[in-house]
Write a protein that holds these residues in place. Structure first.
Motif, PDB file in Angstrom:
ATOM      1  N   LEU A 138     -61.474 -87.618  45.315  1.00 56.81           N
ATOM      2  CA  LEU A 138     -60.755 -87.049  46.533  1.00 56.81           C
ATOM      3  C   LEU A 138     -59.581 -86.392  46.421  1.00 56.81           C
ATOM      4  CD1 LEU A 138     -60.699 -90.655  48.349  1.00 56.81           C
ATOM      5  CD2 LEU A 138     -62.016 -88.729  48.989  1.00 56.81           C
ATOM      6  N   PRO A 139     -59.351 -85.604  47.045  1.00 58.47           N
ATOM      7  CA  PRO A 139     -57.883 -84.767  46.760  1.00 58.47           C
ATOM      8  C   PRO A 139     -56.589 -85.736  46.856  1.00 58.47           C
ATOM      9  CG  PRO A 139     -59.044 -84.157  49.132  1.00 58.47           C
ATOM     10  CD  PRO A 139     -59.796 -84.907  48.125  1.00 58.47           C
ATOM     11  N   THR A 140     -55.545 -85.352  46.601  1.00 55.87           N
ATOM     12  CA  THR A 140     -54.279 -86.101  46.603  1.00 55.87           C
ATOM     13  C   THR A 140     -54.022 -86.809  48.182  1.00 55.87           C
ATOM     14  OG1 THR A 140     -53.393 -85.416  44.694  1.00 55.87           O
ATOM     15  CG2 THR A 140     -51.881 -86.679  46.169  1.00 55.87           C
ATOM     16  N   GLU A 141     -53.845 -85.552  49.158  1.00 56.90           N
ATOM     17  CA  GLU A 141     -53.566 -85.913  50.341  1.00 56.90           C
ATOM     18  C   GLU A 141     -54.567 -86.860  51.219  1.00 56.90           C
ATOM     19  OE1 GLU A 141     -53.206 -82.531  52.979  1.00 56.90           O
ATOM     20  OE2 GLU A 141     -51.674 -81.448  51.708  1.00 56.90           O
ATOM     21  N   THR A 142     -55.733 -86.728  51.030  1.00 54.26           N
ATOM     22  CA  THR A 142     -56.766 -87.576  51.432  1.00 54.26           C
ATOM     23  C   THR A 142     -56.630 -89.094  50.834  1.00 54.26           C
ATOM     24  OG1 THR A 142     -58.281 -86.011  51.494  1.00 54.26           O
ATOM     25  CG2 THR A 142     -59.235 -88.156  51.746  1.00 54.26           C
ATOM     26  N   ILE A 143     -56.296 -89.207  49.476  1.00 53.23           N
ATOM     27  CA  ILE A 143     -55.916 -90.302  48.896  1.00 53.23           C
ATOM     28  C   ILE A 143     -54.742 -90.969  49.500  1.00 53.23           C
ATOM     29  CG2 ILE A 143     -54.952 -91.582  46.750  1.00 53.23           C
ATOM     30  CD1 ILE A 143     -56.867 -89.695  45.251  1.00 53.23           C
ATOM     31  N   ILE A 144     -53.630 -90.478  49.836  1.00 53.95           N
ATOM     32  CA  ILE A 144     -52.338 -90.941  50.404  1.00 53.95           C
ATOM     33  C   ILE A 144     -52.817 -91.396  51.813  1.00 53.95           C
ATOM     34  CG2 ILE A 144     -50.303 -90.297  51.370  1.00 53.95           C
ATOM     35  CD1 ILE A 144     -50.013 -88.246  49.264  1.00 53.95           C
ATOM     36  N   GLU A 145     -53.683 -90.697  52.429  1.00 52.19           N
ATOM     37  CA  GLU A 145     -53.766 -91.276  53.917  1.00 52.19           C
ATOM     38  C   GLU A 145     -54.766 -92.562  53.915  1.00 52.19           C
ATOM     39  OE1 GLU A 145     -56.208 -88.049  55.954  1.00 52.19           O
ATOM     40  OE2 GLU A 145     -54.722 -86.793  55.904  1.00 52.19           O
ATOM     41  N   ARG A 146     -55.710 -92.570  53.116  1.00 53.75           N
ATOM     42  CA  ARG A 146     -56.486 -93.814  53.052  1.00 53.75           C
ATOM     43  C   ARG A 146     -55.879 -94.982  52.222  1.00 53.75           C
ATOM     44  NH1 ARG A 146     -62.762 -91.635  51.485  1.00 53.75           N
ATOM     45  NH2 ARG A 146     -62.534 -90.042  53.083  1.00 53.75           N
ATOM     46  N   LEU A 147     -55.076 -94.859  51.396  1.00 49.51           N
ATOM     47  CA  LEU A 147     -54.175 -95.647  50.815  1.00 49.51           C
ATOM     48  C   LEU A 147     -53.250 -96.368  52.025  1.00 49.51           C
ATOM     49  CD1 LEU A 147     -52.868 -94.917  47.578  1.00 49.51           C
ATOM     50  CD2 LEU A 147     -54.478 -96.558  47.837  1.00 49.51           C
ATOM     51  N   GLU A 148     -52.591 -95.500  52.782  1.00 45.81           N
ATOM     52  CA  GLU A 148     -51.754 -95.923  53.936  1.00 45.81           C
ATOM     53  C   GLU A 148     -52.523 -96.662  55.013  1.00 45.81           C
ATOM     54  OE1 GLU A 148     -49.860 -92.387  54.936  1.00 45.81           O
ATOM     55  OE2 GLU A 148     -47.868 -93.005  53.502  1.00 45.81           O
ATOM     56  N   GLU A 149     -53.702 -96.274  55.232  1.00 45.39           N
ATOM     57  CA  GLU A 149     -54.620 -97.027  56.271  1.00 45.39           C
ATOM     58  C   GLU A 149     -55.436 -97.931  55.977  1.00 45.39           C
ATOM     59  OE1 GLU A 149     -56.810 -93.545  57.754  1.00 45.39           O
ATOM     60  OE2 GLU A 149     -55.339 -92.621  58.901  1.00 45.39           O
TER      61      GLU A 149
END
Length: 317
Positions: A127-138
């Motif tokens: 996954l790209p970094t932006e998607t990783i951040i979103e999924r970690l936060e959710e």
């Protein structure tokens, strides 16, 4: 109010659709809708604006969802406490990995980890970094491996290793084999880059500290593959930068085109990321120690300068 009701609210907030949320939570749509309606009646507020397509959160609903995530995470912590008390390392674990790390790091540690922790059901996504951040936060990823520092409020970073940048310059006839180079000699106008969205691309741009002059370009190409960039460089179409671990797979005939940087060598920091709620820490720690053990033998560089993986407009002072 129940934990189950809050989980249903989170599912609808994520999917913006009651039917999809019901499928994800393995209940019927009428059951999910009824439970959310009961919660709304108890709180005497509307969490979702059902007149919108797709469904949207109301203003108070956004605040409720944020708190619901905290409550559900804390409820999940009870299982973590029991597992840690028993010394149990197992269960499903969802890991995200950025594309420029996946092909080199994964083969180095995956077999060792599976063999040592057979009860962990590891689910890995590139996954790209932006998607990783979103999924970690959710809460949809348990951990991730990405270039840092990202300096996010809800995400913790544990550095795994520092990976130097290496220049691949077949068109430069003036350099001796194995001759080290200065960062100041880099020219972004002649640099073959990864496509937009890759943090390694942003790191290269930050390193060069200049903007590309598109007006003078004969052709423009941005690739998602280091292998493609190397082949184009071999055709005399420019130079590129590679992460050190990628250079270990370069053909012997091409190794003469690799040039390391003078100290302190520019490098990226690769870290294990996880939410500040620190769920499944026993698996996260097992993953960290496994990766650190195998990488330590491959990367021994010490004197490096960490280059930010963030786009220039998003960097913090």
């Amino acid at each position: 109010m129940t934990i189950t009701q809050l989980k249903y609210v989170l599912a609808v907030a994520e999917n913006q659709n009651f039917t999809k949320a019901a499928e994800k939570t393995f209940v019927t749509q009428p059951t999910l809708s009824m439970q959310i309606q009961k919660l709304e009646d108890e709180l005497d507020v509307l969490i979702f604006d059902r007149s919108k397509k797709p469904i949207e959160l109301t203003d108070v609903g956004q605040k409720i969802v944020q708190q619901a995530r905290n409550i559900v995470n804390e409820a999940n912590r009870i299982s973590d406490i029991v597992d840690q008390q028993k010394g149990y390392i197992g269960g499903e674990f969802k890991l995200g990995v950025i594309p420029t790390v996946m092909p080199t790091l994964l083969p180095m540690f995956l077999r060792n980890f599976i063999k040592k922790y057979p009860k962990v059901k590891l689910k890995i996504e590139e996954l790209p970094t932006e998607t990783i951040i979103e999924r970690l936060e959710e809460g949809h990823l348990d951990a991730a491996i990405a270039a840092t520092p990202l300096m996010l409020q809800n995400i913790k970073e544990r550095p795994l290793y520092y990976e130097p940048f290496v220049a691949y310059m077949p068109e430069n006839r003036e350099l001796e084999v194995n001759e080290k180079i200065d960062v100041s000699s880099l020219d972004l106008d002649h640099m073959l880059l990864l496509e937009d969205g890759h943090c390694f691309r942003d790191g290269v741009i930050n390193l060069c500290k200049t903007n590309r002059n598109y007006d003078d370009e004969i052709f423009s190409l941005e690739s998602g593959s280091f292998e493609t960039l190397v082949k184009l460089a071999n055709e005399g179409l420019g130079m590129t930068l590679l992460p050190y671990l990628h250079t270990l797979e370069i053909k012997e005939s091409e190794r003469k085109h690799l040039h390391h940087f003078k100290d302190p060598a520019p490098a990226r920091e690769v870290s294990l990321l996880y939410h500040k709620s620190e769920l499944k820490m026993q698996i996260i720690e097992a993953l960290r120690t496994t990766i650190a053990g195998v990488v330590k033998g491959a990367i021994t560089f010490q004197n490096v300068q960490i280059i930010s993986p963030l786009p220039q407009g998003k960097q913090k002072n």
